[in-house]
Design a protein around this motif. Structure first.
Motif, mmCIF file in Angstrom:
data_model
loop_
_atom_site.group_PDB
_atom_site.id
_atom_site.type_symbol
_atom_site.label_atom_id
_atom_site.label_comp_id
_atom_site.label_asym_id
_atom_site.label_seq_id
_atom_site.Cartn_x
_atom_site.Cartn_y
_atom_site.Cartn_z
ATOM 1 N N VAL A 210 0.868 -1.176 0.000
ATOM 2 C CA VAL A 210 0.000 0.000 0.000
ATOM 3 C C VAL A 210 0.902 1.222 0.000
ATOM 4 C CG1 VAL A 210 -1.820 1.278 1.166
ATOM 5 C CG2 VAL A 210 -1.785 -1.215 1.289
ATOM 6 N N LYS A 211 0.664 2.105 -0.953
ATOM 7 C CA LYS A 211 1.564 3.250 -1.118
ATOM 8 C C LYS A 211 0.797 4.558 -1.185
ATOM 9 C CE LYS A 211 4.571 5.286 -4.580
ATOM 10 N NZ LYS A 211 5.375 5.082 -5.786
ATOM 11 N N CYS A 212 1.263 5.502 -0.376
ATOM 12 C CA CYS A 212 0.778 6.880 -0.505
ATOM 13 C C CYS A 212 1.831 7.655 -1.290
ATOM 14 C CB CYS A 212 0.542 7.486 0.874
ATOM 15 S SG CYS A 212 0.011 9.209 0.836
ATOM 16 N N ARG A 213 3.076 7.623 -0.775
ATOM 17 C CA ARG A 213 4.207 8.168 -1.526
ATOM 18 C C ARG A 213 5.449 7.410 -1.062
ATOM 19 N NH1 ARG A 213 5.514 14.032 1.557
ATOM 20 N NH2 ARG A 213 6.526 13.039 3.327
ATOM 21 N N ASP A 214 6.577 7.600 -1.735
ATOM 22 C CA ASP A 214 7.767 6.844 -1.382
ATOM 23 C C ASP A 214 8.345 7.246 -0.030
ATOM 24 O OD1 ASP A 214 8.020 5.018 -3.479
ATOM 25 O OD2 ASP A 214 8.744 6.583 -4.812
ATOM 26 N N GLN A 215 8.328 8.548 0.247
ATOM 27 C CA GLN A 215 8.891 9.005 1.519
ATOM 28 C C GLN A 215 7.921 8.801 2.671
ATOM 29 O OE1 GLN A 215 9.489 12.700 -0.712
ATOM 30 N NE2 GLN A 215 10.745 13.279 1.056
ATOM 31 N N ASP A 216 8.482 8.692 3.868
ATOM 32 C CA ASP A 216 7.644 8.647 5.059
ATOM 33 C C ASP A 216 7.143 10.048 5.409
ATOM 34 O OD1 ASP A 216 8.062 5.958 5.263
ATOM 35 O OD2 ASP A 216 9.689 6.125 6.721
ATOM 36 N N PHE A 217 6.161 10.094 6.311
ATOM 37 C CA PHE A 217 5.644 11.359 6.836
ATOM 38 C C PHE A 217 5.934 11.439 8.326
ATOM 39 C CE2 PHE A 217 2.842 10.034 3.406
ATOM 40 C CZ PHE A 217 2.578 11.183 2.686
ATOM 41 N N HIS A 218 5.838 12.646 8.865
ATOM 42 C CA HIS A 218 5.915 12.828 10.311
ATOM 43 C C HIS A 218 4.484 12.934 10.834
ATOM 44 C CE1 HIS A 218 6.636 15.573 13.927
ATOM 45 N NE2 HIS A 218 7.140 14.401 14.243
ATOM 46 N N SER A 219 4.182 12.179 11.898
ATOM 47 C CA SER A 219 2.780 12.128 12.341
ATOM 48 C C SER A 219 2.318 13.454 12.935
ATOM 49 C CB SER A 219 2.571 10.986 13.328
ATOM 50 O OG SER A 219 3.160 11.286 14.574
ATOM 51 N N GLY A 220 3.244 14.299 13.373
ATOM 52 C CA GLY A 220 2.826 15.608 13.857
ATOM 53 C C GLY A 220 2.370 16.495 12.717
ATOM 54 N N THR A 221 3.055 16.388 11.596
ATOM 55 C CA THR A 221 2.810 17.281 10.469
ATOM 56 C C THR A 221 1.678 16.798 9.566
ATOM 57 O OG1 THR A 221 5.215 17.407 10.523
ATOM 58 C CG2 THR A 221 4.122 18.673 8.835
#
Lengths: 465, 465
Positions: A210-221
Motif C-alpha cells: 500500500v503506497k501513498c508516496r515513497d517518503q515517510d511522513f511525520h505524524s505531527g505534520t
C-alpha cells in the motif's frame, strides 16, 4: 554391517562443516570436500559415480561462488530387478558452539544413546544409513535384491539451487529405468514409532503493498489528514483469517479434498502425545483440542500466516513516523487439490474488494511471489506396501502414515518430472531438532534405520517377483 | 544592524557541525564549541552569561558522553521594564553532502536569496536574528526597551535532555521576573505571510504486545493450529481507526474542546494554498477537501497513526515465519482538553475489549510509553497583541494565527513550570525544509525577522507603559 564402523563414518561426515547457508569461500570449500568424500564412499561400495559440475551462483552482493557438484551414482543394472533411487543431501544448516550447543556441533558426540552433531539427522545420518544398508548385503556376501541409484546434492538448505534443472536434464538418461524414489529427509511425529510420509503442503506466498508516496511522513505534520498506508494495510491483513484460524478469502476451501472415512481413521492411530507436544512446543493452547483435528489442520487443511510488514517502523523505541509505503507479507499453505494460480486469483480479488470498500486514495498492489504446489502420493503404491512390511519386520509395529505441513519441493519435483512413485521414509525421531541447536539422531534410529532400508530392498524385490 | 555582518555570523555558526543526534565524541566536541561561540557572542552583546554544566549522558551501548552546557544569559535588569526570555537551540539534525544536499550542508550558501545550510532555519538563524535585534538597539545607541534573557540549549534534536530539570531548578532564580517566553523554532504555514503559533498537539505513544511464546514458529510446522500473534495484533491495530481517519476508541472525543464560531473563523483567513500544499506534499488526495477541515484536523482534532510492528518479519524476501511475539506501535496526537492518563485508560479498555472477544490463548500487554500533553496559549495575552502589532509594522499584514500539529514539549514545560505566557514567533517559511536535505532560511526572512523582534520589543514595552 558393522555398526561401529557406521558410526565412525558418521563422525567423519559430521566433522565436515558443509554449511550451504552461509555463502563464504571456506564453507563452500567444505561442501566440495563433503561431496568428494561421499563420492569416494560410494565408489568403495562399487557404484559408478558421476559428480556433475553445477557451475556457480551469483550472490546478491555480486560475489560468485561455485555450486558443489550433484552426485549421480548407480549400483547394479539388472533389468530383472526393480530400481530404487535414493535422494539425500549432505549440506547442513549453520551451527556454532556457544550458540546454545552443549557439545561442539561438528564433533559427533554420543550422550545416552543420542548422537549429537550438525547434520546427524538432517541429512547425513539417513544417507549413511542407506549406504550401510547396501554394504550390509555385501558384508553378508548376498546379492543386492534391487538396483540402487543415488542422487546426492549439497545445496538443499540453500534452496536446492540447480537440482530441478539437473533432474530435468537427466530425466531420460540417469532416471530412465528408475521405478521408485525414496527420500529420507524428514522426521517421525513420534519419538518411538516409525512413520511413512505420503504428502506435504505447498505454499503460496503473497505481498500486498500500500503506497501513498515513497517518503515517510511525520505524524505531527500529517497525522489526521491522510489515508495512512498502515491503516489500509492492517485492514487488508485483518480481513484474511478469523480468530479461529479460518481463512476468510471467498472460495479458498472450494478445492480442498473432501475427507473420507478411511483418511479420518488414519489420524486416530497416529502416535502423538498431545500433552507432550504442547509442552515441547511451549504453546499454552492450540486452536483445536483433539489429536485428529490438530493433525488435519497441519496436514490436510490450508492455513494462512501473516509474516510481517516491510517499510514500517520495526525497531525498538518510539518513532512517530507515518510510513509512506508498506508491504505486508502472508502465505497460504496449500493442500490437495488446491491450485496456486486459482488461489492467486481468489486472494487478489478478495483484497481488491476489501480495499475498494475503504475508498482510500492510496495505491494497492498484490503479488504472489511464490507458488509451490502440495505433494501427495498414492499410499497403495508398491513401495508404500513394501515400506510398511519392512517396518513391521524391523520395528514390530505398523508405521504412522503421516504428512508434513511444510513444503518440501523435491518430492513434487521428482513426481512431476520423472512421473514415478515418490515416498518419504524418515529415520529421525520427532525430537531430533533438525535446524536447531543440539541436533541429534538416536543411535537406535540410525542402526535400525539401516536395517529398515535393507528390509525394504527385500520387500520391494518380493513384490516384483 | 548590519545585515551583512549578521550573515557572516550565521555562516560561522552553520560551519560548526553541532549534530546532537549522532552521539560521537567528534560531534559532541562541535556542540561544545558551538555553545562556547554563542556564549562569546552574548558576552560581546554585554550580557552576563552562565554556561551551566549539565553532566553527561549514558548511551544504550554503555558509552558516556558529556552533555553540552545550557546557556543562561541576562541583559538588562530594569525593574520598570518587562522581561522577555528567549528560548533557542544551537544543535542540528544530521546532514551529509551527497545525501541529497545540493551544496555542502555546513557551508552557508546563498542561491537566489535563499541561505542554504544545516541549522539555517532550525534554529541557528532565528537565534541570531534575536541577537541581531538586540544589537540593532545598541548600534543605534538606543536604550533596550525590555530586559532580555536567553536560554539556549544544545540537545533539542536529541530530546532536550536535562532542559526540564534545569528549568525546574532555576524557576525561582533565573526565571523569576520573567514576564514572557518567546520560542522561534517552527515555521509559518505560508511562504510569505508571517505567523504566530499559539498551540501544539501533545502525543500519547502506545505499544501493544501479543505473545504466544518468545521463539518464532515455522509456518509449515505450526500453521493452522495456533492463535497466531500477528493475526491478533492486526485485528487490534485494525480496531483503532476507520478509513475516514476517525478514531474508534470509545470516549476518545469526549474531552476535545468544542469549536467556537470565533475559532472557526480564524481558519478561514489563513494563507494556505491547498493545491500547492498537496503538490509539495506529493499526496494525491487528503481525507478532507477544504482548507479549514485540513487545518482543524492537523491542529485541533486528535489523530491516530500506526507506526509499525516490532518482532515480525520486516526484511525483503519471503520468510515463512510465524512470529512468536510481536509489538504494535501507534500514537494519538492529543489536543485541548484531552488528558493523557484518561486516553491511556480508554485505549487499554478498548484493546482489552477487542482482544477478549477474539478468545485468543495469547497474552496481550498494552503500555503508554510516552504521554505528552498538548499546549495552548491564550491569544489575548499581551505578548500576542504585541507580536501582531510588530508584524503589522514590519510586514504590513496581519499574521496567520496558527497551531502546530506536532508536539514541541518545551512550550508546555515553560508554561507549566514558570507559569508565564509562552508564545512561538516563527521566522521560517513553510518550504524551509527543517530536518530535511537543503534546509534554508530566506535572506528576507532572516533580515526582516530581526526587525520583527526589535519591533516586538518596542510593542511589548508600550503595553507596559
Amino acid at each position: 554391517m558393522d555398526p561401529k564402523l557406521g558410526r565412525m563414518t558418521l563422525k567423519e561426515w559430521v566433522a565436515i562443516e558443509s554449511d550451504s547457508v552461509q555463502p563464504t569461500p571456506r564453507f563452500r570449500q567444505e561442501l566440495f570436500r563433503m561431496m568428494a568424500v561421499a563420492a569416494d564412499e560410494l565408489r568403495r561400495l562399487g557404484a559408478s559415480v558421476d559428480s556433475v559440475d553445477m557451475g556457480s551462483q551469483q550472490l546478491p552482493d555480486g560475489q560468485s561462488l561455485p555450486i558443489p557438484p550433484i552426485i549421480l551414482a548407480e549400483l547394479g543394472n539388472d533389468l530383472k530387478k526393480p530400481t530404487v533411487c535414493f535422494y539425500g543431501h549432505l549440506d547442513v544448516q549453520p551451527a556454532a558452539w556457544g550458540d546454545g550447543w552443549l557439545t561442539d556441533p561438528y564433533t559427533l558426540t554420543e550422550v545416552d544413546g543420542k548422537l549429537y552433531g550438525r547434520g546427524a539427522t538432517d541429512n547425513k545420518g539417513p544417507v549413511l544409513a542407506w549406504i550401510n544398508a547396501v554394504s550390509t548385503f555385501q558384508a553378508l556376501e548376498q546379492d543386492l535384491p534391487v538396483n540402487i541409484k543415488f542422487i546426492l546434492e549439497g545445496m538443499e538448505e540453500a534452496g536446492s539451487i540447480a537440482l530441478e534443472e539437473l533432474v530435468q536434464k537427466e530425466k531420460d538418461r540417469f532416471f530412465s529405468g528408475v521405478d521408485y524414489i525414496v527420500i529420507s529427509d524428514n522426521l517421525w511425529v513420534s519419538r518411538k514409532r516409525p512413520a511413512v510420509t505420503y504428502g506435504t503442503r505447498g505454499n503460496s506466498y503473497f505481498t500486498v503493498e500500500v503506497k501513498c508516496r515513497d517518503q515517510d511522513f511525520h505524524s505531527g505534520t500529517f497525522g489526521g489528514i491522510l489515508n495512512e498506508p498502515m491503516a489500509d494495510l492492517v485492514a487488508l491483513l485483518g480481513s484474511l483469517v478469523d480468530s479461529s484460524g479460518r481463512i476468510l478469502i471467498p472460495g479458498i476451501y472450494d478445492h480442498v479434498a473432501s475427507l473420507t472415512e478411511e483418511e479420518k481413521n488414519m489420524y486416530k492411530s497416529i502416535d502423538l502425545d498431545l500433552e507432550e507436544y504442547r509442552n515441547s512446543s511451549q504453546v499454552k493452547k492450540f486452536l483445536f483440542d483433539t489429536k485428529e483435528e490438530i493433525l488435519m489442520h497441519l496436514w490436510r487443511f490450508p492455513s494462512l500466516s501473516i509474516h510481517g510488514i516491510e517499510g514500517a517502523f520495526d525497531e525498538p523505541g518510539a518513532k512517530t513516523v507515518i510510513p509512506g509505503r508498506v508491504t505486508g507479507k502472508f502465505s497460504i499453505r496449500l493442500v490437495p487439490h488446491m491450485n496456486a494460480s486459482v488461489v492467486e486469483k481468489q486472494v487478489k480479488h478478495h483484497l481488491e474488494d476489501v480495499f475498494s470498500k475503504r475508498n482510500s486514495s492510496n495505491q494497492m498492489a498484490v503479488s504472489m511471489v511464490l507458488g509451490l504446489p502440495p505433494w501427495i502420493a498414492n499410499i497403495n503404491d508398491s513401495q508404500y506396501l513394501a515400506a510398511k512390511r519392512a517396518i513391521r519386520t524391523v520395528f514390530g509395529t505398523d508405521p504412522d502414515m503421516i504428512r508434513d505441513g511444510s513444503t518440501i519441493p523435491v518430492a513434487r519435483i521428482f513426481q512431476e518430472i520423472i512421473g514415478k512413485s515418490v515416498m518419504m521414509l524418515p529415520l529421525g525421531a520427532v525430537d531430533d531438532g533438525e535446524h536447531s541447536q543440539n541436533e541429534k539422531i538416536n543411535r537406535w534410529n540410525y542402526i535400525e534405520g539401516s536395517k529398515l532400508f535393507a528390509a525394504f530392498f527385500l520387500e520391494i524385490a518380493k513384490l516384483h517377483e
